[in-house]
Design a protein around this motif. Structure first.
Motif, short mmCIF file in Angstrom:
data_model
loop_
_atom_site.label_atom_id
_atom_site.label_comp_id
_atom_site.label_asym_id
_atom_site.label_seq_id
_atom_site.Cartn_x
_atom_site.Cartn_y
_atom_site.Cartn_z
N ASP A 108 0.31 -1.33 0.24
CA ASP A 108 0.08 -0.05 0.17
C ASP A 108 0.80 0.73 0.03
OD1 ASP A 108 -2.62 1.86 -0.18
OD2 ASP A 108 -2.52 1.71 1.94
N LEU A 109 1.71 1.03 -0.92
CA LEU A 109 2.53 1.86 -0.97
C LEU A 109 3.41 3.16 0.20
CD1 LEU A 109 3.66 3.23 -4.04
CD2 LEU A 109 2.16 5.34 -3.40
N ASN A 110 3.92 2.21 1.34
CA ASN A 110 4.24 2.90 2.09
C ASN A 110 5.36 3.83 2.81
OD1 ASN A 110 4.37 2.99 5.29
ND2 ASN A 110 3.63 0.95 5.55
N VAL A 111 5.50 4.20 1.88
CA VAL A 111 6.86 5.43 2.09
C VAL A 111 7.17 5.67 2.61
CG1 VAL A 111 6.98 8.08 1.38
CG2 VAL A 111 5.73 7.02 -0.35
N PRO A 112 6.95 6.14 4.10
CA PRO A 112 7.86 6.56 5.23
C PRO A 112 8.15 4.60 5.95
CG PRO A 112 5.54 6.75 5.63
CD PRO A 112 5.44 6.31 4.58
N GLN A 113 8.12 3.67 5.95
CA GLN A 113 9.16 2.29 5.70
C GLN A 113 9.67 2.71 4.66
OE1 GLN A 113 7.40 -1.60 6.79
NE2 GLN A 113 6.16 -0.76 8.14
N ALA A 114 9.66 3.10 2.88
CA ALA A 114 10.85 3.27 2.39
C ALA A 114 11.86 3.69 2.85
CB ALA A 114 9.65 3.28 0.80
N LEU A 115 11.41 4.51 3.11
CA LEU A 115 12.04 6.33 4.05
C LEU A 115 13.05 5.77 4.68
CD1 LEU A 115 10.06 9.65 3.21
CD2 LEU A 115 12.39 8.85 2.13
N ALA A 116 12.72 4.48 5.18
CA ALA A 116 13.31 4.01 6.26
C ALA A 116 14.15 3.10 6.21
CB ALA A 116 12.88 2.95 7.95
N ALA A 117 13.79 2.28 5.36
CA ALA A 117 14.98 1.79 4.49
C ALA A 117 16.12 2.23 3.63
CB ALA A 117 13.69 0.59 3.11
N LEU A 118 15.58 3.09 3.26
CA LEU A 118 16.50 4.17 2.29
C LEU A 118 17.73 4.42 3.29
CD1 LEU A 118 17.57 6.30 0.43
CD2 LEU A 118 15.62 7.52 0.57
N HIS A 119 16.92 5.45 4.08
CA HIS A 119 18.43 5.76 5.81
C HIS A 119 19.35 4.82 6.40
CE1 HIS A 119 17.29 9.89 5.71
NE2 HIS A 119 15.87 9.22 5.35
N GLU A 120 18.57 3.06 6.25
CA GLU A 120 19.46 2.12 6.70
C GLU A 120 20.39 1.97 5.78
OE1 GLU A 120 21.13 -0.86 8.90
OE2 GLU A 120 19.76 1.28 8.76
N THR A 121 19.90 1.94 4.85
CA THR A 121 20.97 1.94 3.56
C THR A 121 22.21 2.97 3.68
OG1 THR A 121 19.01 0.88 2.05
CG2 THR A 121 21.33 1.71 1.41
#
Length: 488
Positions: free
Chosen positions: A376-389
């Motif tokens: 469902d296009l969960n951008v907050p979790q996607a951003l968390a994955a981005l910052h973890e990377t």
């Protein structure tokens, strides 16, 4: 993994399967161009822009339709005000401006805001005034099917008969008897106060240019009718997704669904709605004075920062603006940009502002990012994955692990590309904003002075420069390759 979206009509998250494999038809409501864009308009456009980018990332060809409502009661009212003797000119309105000129001028303001914030052009962007014949055809079909009727008072209005259609209220799960009366036309010609206007007969108080001939007399289309006609024109009688702001669910989208379904159209398979923008937890209101416009945001921060802020929340949730919001978004974006710049320099010999020919289309996002976006296009979790990377990439750079660092760089760049951060104005080839380059120039000068002080064994001066930078929120990192800086 399959893609899942929340369907407002069914009130549940369900698997998204396009009606035609590999192709997606998306319609989302654009602006009624009566004035300058407000932050809700732009938040909605960014949310659906991210949706389109993700669907394309997953291999779908997406046809995007975003309408322009360029004839409407409010547009005529604003134009009429420009001719009134008590009209007070300001930067938004011009005296004695015809309705079509006002609408076109503000349409260009919307386009400018979309472009500045990296919202890509839709496949089609139809204007309501260009689709009057299609609207006449839809009205005629509804009359023939017994779902619409011309007013009997000679006004020239045509109404949709809400009680003739059993499914009316299904989108918002309301009963007809619990609904308020539709305020969009003179009620004297209605069978039921809740019946809404499909066609509005011309009034002597309206300019002649704001009316078109029809089988029911001169007039203009009702707001809800416009979108149904344009959906069908460009996407067919059945298509995949209809979107818009949460405030459009009723009456606009409810009425769209009713008139289209009553005409025998399958219409939208999914209904997706983005949440509103608030100010410090309160609804934005001009009368209260707690509004902030996209223009004001862009005066406070770079376009990429504004886009990051407006796109960072889950699309269905409320997005709350506070005085520190853009500063926080800027700091988050700076951490991403600093890693990209550092990795490009270390791994590829590309300095700040340098050109590179890395092909982003061949880079892959992380599994965690993909899982979040599929859910469902969960951008907050996607951003968390981005910052973890980003964190993992910085750690690898510190350890001299070039392979892991380069993999992280590719993934970070793929994720920022997918979120549209690379298309907002101010983006350059190196992934950093103009503001970042200006700051980088100033900080590097300080670091060079600090390096000279250290070489001269002037430890007091070197420490003083480091403390000065730390007080400004800048962290200095010493390594074998020299000093690096980042924001806290």
């Amino acid at each position: 993994m399959s893609i899942r979206f929340y369907d407002t009509k069914q009130a549940q998250v369900r698997e998204f399967v396009p009606l035609v494999p590999g192709q997606v038809g998306l319609y989302y409501c654009g602006a009624t161009v009566q004035g300058m864009p407000h932050v809700g308009h732009i938040r909605s456009a960014i949310a659906f822009d991210i949706l389109v980018r993700w669907l394309e990332h997953r291999g779908h060809k997406v046809t995007v339709v975003r309408n322009v409502t360029d004839i409407d009661d409010k547009i005529l009212e604003k134009s009429a005000a420009s001719f009134a003797e008590d009209f007070e000119e300001d930067e938004a309105y011009r005296p004695e401006e015809p309705w079509f000129a006002l609408a076109y001028r503000f349409e260009q303001e919307f386009r400018k805001a979309y472009e500045t914030l990296g919202v890509r052009l839709p496949t089609y962007e139809p204007r309501a005034t260009g689709h009057i014949p299609e609207m006449h055809q839809l009205i005629a079909e509804l009359i023939d099917r017994g779902h619409a009727y011309p007013a009997t008072d000679g006004s020239g209005d045509v109404y949709f008969d809400v009680r003739s259609f059993p499914g009316y209220g299904s989108l918002t799960r309301q009963k007809v008897d619990d609904m308020q009366a539709a305020p969009d036309a003179d009620p004297r010609g209605k069978r039921d106060p809740r019946d809404f206007a499909l066609w509005k007969g011309h009034k002597d108080t309206d300019p002649q240019s704001a009316s078109w001939p029809s089988p029911w007399g001169r007039g203009r289309p009702g707001w809800h009718l416009e979108c149904s006609a344009m959906c069908t024109k460009y996407l067919g009688e059945s298509f995949d997704i209809h979107g818009g702001g949460l405030d459009l669910r009723f009456p606009h989208h409810e009425n769209e669904l009713a008139q289209s379904a009553a005409a025998g159209h399958g219409f939208a398979n999914f209904w997706m709605h983005n949440g509103m923008v608030t100010y410090a937890g309160e609804k934005m209101s001009k009368s209260v004075g707690n509004t902030v416009s996209p223009q004001q945001m862009l005066e406070l921060a770079a376009p990429r920062v504004v886009r990051y802020f407006l796109g960072q929340a889950h699309y269905r949730s409320q997005l709350d603006y506070r005085p520190t919001s853009l500063e926080e978004a800027g700091a988050a974006l700076e951490r991403i940009d600093s890693f990209i710049e550092r990795a490009l320099e270390r791994l590829h010999g590309i300095g700040a502002g340098g050109d590179f020919d890395l092909d982003l289309h061949h880079f892959e996002v992380t599994d965690e990012f993909a899982a979040a976006m599929d859910d469902d296009l969960n951008v907050p979790q996607a951003l968390a994955a981005l910052h973890e990377t980003v964190r993992r990439g910085n750690t690898a750079l510190d350890a001299g692990d070039r392979e892991t660092a380069d993999r992280a760089l590719q993934q970070v760049m793929a994720m920022t590309y997918t979120l549209g951060l690379d298309d907002a104005a101010g983006q350059d080839a190196g992934g950093s904003s103009a503001e970042h380059h200006a700051l980088d120039t100033l900080v590097r000068a300080q670091l060079e002075e600090r390096s000279a002080a250290r070489a001269a064994r002037d430890w007091a001066r070197a420490d003083s420069i480091r403390d000065l930078l730390a007080a400004a929120g800048i962290v200095v990192e010493d390594s074998a390759d020299g000093a690096r800086w980042s924001l806290k």
